[in-house]
Design a protein around this motif. Structure first.
Motif, PDB file in Angstrom:
ATOM      1  N   HIS A 133      28.706 -15.236  32.601  1.00 17.46           N
ATOM      2  CA  HIS A 133      28.569 -15.881  34.056  1.00 17.46           C
ATOM      3  C   HIS A 133      29.600 -17.064  34.042  1.00 17.46           C
ATOM      4  O   HIS A 133      28.837 -17.391  33.732  1.00 17.46           O
ATOM      5  N   ASP A 143      32.262 -17.290  41.879  1.00 17.29           N
ATOM      6  CA  ASP A 143      31.933 -16.554  40.905  1.00 17.29           C
ATOM      7  C   ASP A 143      32.040 -15.208  39.784  1.00 17.29           C
ATOM      8  O   ASP A 143      32.991 -14.291  40.462  1.00 17.29           O
ATOM      9  N   LYS A 173      24.036 -22.652  28.008  1.00 19.58           N
ATOM     10  CA  LYS A 173      25.631 -23.173  29.007  1.00 19.58           C
ATOM     11  C   LYS A 173      26.071 -23.547  28.177  1.00 19.58           C
ATOM     12  O   LYS A 173      25.779 -24.697  27.389  1.00 19.58           O
ATOM     13  N   THR A 214      30.408 -19.593  37.221  1.00 16.70           N
ATOM     14  CA  THR A 214      30.534 -20.456  38.249  1.00 16.70           C
ATOM     15  C   THR A 214      31.590 -20.961  38.862  1.00 16.70           C
ATOM     16  O   THR A 214      31.802 -21.918  38.139  1.00 16.70           O
ATOM     17  N   ALA A 215      31.876 -20.870  40.694  1.00 16.78           N
ATOM     18  CA  ALA A 215      32.956 -21.354  40.556  1.00 16.78           C
ATOM     19  C   ALA A 215      34.268 -21.490  40.102  1.00 16.78           C
ATOM     20  O   ALA A 215      35.095 -22.889  39.796  1.00 16.78           O
ATOM     21  N   THR A 216      34.748 -20.637  39.884  1.00 19.70           N
ATOM     22  CA  THR A 216      35.792 -20.124  39.090  1.00 19.70           C
ATOM     23  C   THR A 216      37.051 -21.018  39.137  1.00 19.70           C
ATOM     24  O   THR A 216      37.116 -21.444  40.508  1.00 19.70           O
ATOM     25  N   ARG A 233      30.527 -24.545  33.654  1.00 21.29           N
ATOM     26  CA  ARG A 233      29.767 -23.883  34.501  1.00 21.29           C
ATOM     27  C   ARG A 233      30.143 -22.655  33.740  1.00 21.29           C
ATOM     28  O   ARG A 233      29.735 -21.209  34.373  1.00 21.29           O
ATOM     29  N   THR A 249      27.549 -19.737  31.232  1.00 24.34           N
ATOM     30  CA  THR A 249      26.639 -19.327  31.005  1.00 24.34           C
ATOM     31  C   THR A 249      26.390 -17.710  30.812  1.00 24.34           C
ATOM     32  O   THR A 249      27.184 -16.979  31.053  1.00 24.34           O
ATOM     33  N   THR A 289      31.089 -11.855  36.594  1.00 19.04           N
ATOM     34  CA  THR A 289      30.700 -12.060  36.045  1.00 19.04           C
ATOM     35  C   THR A 289      31.255 -10.574  34.687  1.00 19.04           C
ATOM     36  O   THR A 289      31.606  -9.884  35.069  1.00 19.04           O
TER      37      THR A 289
END
Lengths: 110, 113
Positions: free
Chosen positions: A75, A18, A57, A77-79, A60, A62, A20
């Protein structure tokens, strides 16, 4: 004067991890926008947040706007390797102009 | 949405010369902006190009160095005058306001030797 600070400056992640990035303003913002700039490309609009505490969102990604409308975060998720690029937040300086954050450069190792 | 084109896409120039960058939008827009992005840096607003009046420059940028034209609602030019290596940057035009999406042109990559 108003400034928009962004951290971190760089982030290197392994694919699947992840990511951010955080944006902070010295003053209350009417809205905040996020842009992505791929290497060799130009900034491309991702999203605009307007309401206090807003969360949006996109697959992936947010995006959050703080309760005080002075900070925001993006953010991922799971780049994936397609996420590589520099992410900028931008806050209005007046009705027509923006302050751009310093940007966070994301590198994703496959 | 707005589609923006810029010319040239890149150039290599000698110090002391000038380069004019063109920005064309596919629709009429009120606000056009010129930004500079130095290598590895964020975007810095140079000026707002106003149709029918002089451009509005940001602190640190002056008309003599960066003259701007805005002859109509779809076109603008930015000239980088008397260039030095410190002017090596990406120059971007954009349209939109702080309340709307900003659309950027593809940029002009300038290298001054």
């Amino acid at each position: 004067g108003q400034q928009v600070m962004q951290i971190p400056q760089y982030q290197h992640v392994q694919e699947g991890e992840d990511f951010t990035t955080y944006c902070n303003s010295s003053t209350t913002l009417s809205n905040i926008q996020w842009y992505k700039q791929r290497p060799g490309g130009h900034p491309v609009f991702l999203i605009q947040l307007v309401k206090s505490g807003e969360v949006k969102k996109q697959k992936r990604l947010t995006f959050q706007f703080g309760e005080a409308k002075k900070n925001s975060s993006l953010h991922i998720t799971a780049t994936q390797t397609t996420d590589v690029g520099t992410y900028f937040c931008a806050g209005p300086r007046n009705f027509n102009k923006f302050y751009f954050g310093s940007g966070t450069k994301l590198n994703v190792k496959p | 949405s707005a589609v923006i084109s810029q010319k040239p896409s890149r150039d290599i120039c000698q110090r002391g010369t000038s380069l004019t960058i063109q920005c064309q939008v596919d629709s009429q827009v009120t606000m056009m902006f010129w930004y500079r992005q130095q290598p590895g840096q964020s975007l810095t607003l140079i000026a707002t190009a106003n149709q029918g009046s002089e451009a509005t420059y940001e602190s640190g940028f002056v008309i003599d160095k960066f003259p701007i034209s805005r002859p109509n609602l779809t076109f603008s030019t930015l000239t980088v005058s008397n260039m030095s290596p410190e002017d090596s940057s990406i120059y971007l035009c954009s349209v939109g306001t702080a309340q709307e999406t900003q659309y950027f042109g593809p940029g002009t990559r300038l290298l001054v030797l």
